[in-house]
Write a protein that holds these residues in place. Structure first.
Motif, short mmCIF file in Angstrom:
data_model
loop_
_atom_site.label_atom_id
_atom_site.label_comp_id
_atom_site.label_asym_id
_atom_site.label_seq_id
_atom_site.Cartn_x
_atom_site.Cartn_y
_atom_site.Cartn_z
N TYR A 165 -5.27 -1.82 -1.58
CA TYR A 165 -4.01 -2.53 -1.43
C TYR A 165 -3.80 -3.53 -2.56
N PRO A 212 -9.07 3.09 1.17
CA PRO A 212 -7.81 2.34 1.20
C PRO A 212 -7.83 1.20 0.17
N GLU A 234 -6.71 -1.70 10.58
CA GLU A 234 -6.43 -0.37 11.15
C GLU A 234 -6.82 -0.30 12.62
N ALA A 270 -11.82 -1.78 3.00
CA ALA A 270 -10.66 -1.67 2.13
C ALA A 270 -10.93 -2.38 0.82
N GLY A 302 0.83 -1.19 0.00
CA GLY A 302 0.00 0.00 0.00
C GLY A 302 0.87 1.24 0.00
#
Length: 222
Positions: free
Chosen positions: A133, A131, A65, A109, A53
């Motif tokens: 990734y 987010p 998180e 995410a 990321g």
């Protein structure tokens, strides 16, 4: 060009009330299904999954998180592909502000197989802040069943964390993703649900009054 039948206001009201009754029954059925979903068992995720990321390498636990629940949207973006999935893009376009999910101990995410620089370019082009990734080089997509024989599929997985142990509790794909996008519909997929008193939830799930936890985003720390 299709136009609905023209009727009197009284006839419209009668038809409307019949339809609303069916909609309410569907809502109650969805509540019962969500209650069953909260009780669905999970299986522990094995392997040492590594993601890339904006800050470098991340573990699956990092993606939470610090929260207990994680919702992952599996975005169809293959390494080196010049095609950006329109359906996946529409889903991300419809996502709400993450603070509302975060207030319910839940992180959202996106994960794709493409290398992170390719992901970052798409993210910037689309103006997304969710987010996102890369699982490039690992088996995460294969283990989640969204990359099969080299082909890409989309889907959505739900995970819950118990310390450093991560469990997958739910997965949906195809038209199961279509109805999602609001914070309420996403929370209904999780083991903890909306965490409101009216819900039929297992013992030990945190609860609060309906509406009481709602805030304007940016005000949850007040």
């Amino acid at each position: 060009m299709y136009t609905p039948d023209a009727v009197t206001e009284t006839e419209w009201q009668r038809a409307h009330e019949d339809l609303i009754a069916k909609e309410k029954e569907l809502t109650r059925a969805q509540d019962r299904l969500a209650a069953e979903r909260r009780r669905q068992p999970g299986y522990r995720i094995g392997g040492d999954h590594v993601f890339e990321g904006p800050g470098g390498e991340y573990s699956l636990t990092d993606l939470f998180e610090g929260r207990r629940q994680l919702i992952v949207y599996h975005f169809m973006l293959a390494p080196g592909s010049d095609h950006q999935c329109e359906g996946c893009s529409m889903f991300v376009d419809n996502l709400g502000h993450p603070e509302h999910l975060n207030a319910r101990d839940t992180t959202l995410a996106v994960v794709s197989r493409a290398p992170y620089p390719e992901i970052a370019a798409v993210r910037e082009r689309m103006g997304w802040t969710v987010p996102w990734y890369s699982s490039f080089g690992g088996r995460f997509n294969e283990d989640m069943g969204v990359t099969v024989d080299g082909g890409e599929n989309f889907g959505l997985s739900v995970f819950i964390r118990d310390g450093s142990s991560v469990y997958r509790t739910y997965f949906t794909q195809g038209r199961g993703v279509e109805k999602l996008g609001t914070n309420w519909s996403l929370l209904d997929l999780t083991p903890l649900g909306r965490q409101e008193l009216w819900e039929d939830s297992p013992e030990g799930v945190p609860r609060s009054e309906p509406y009481a936890w709602w805030r304007l985003h940016g005000e949850y720390g007040d």
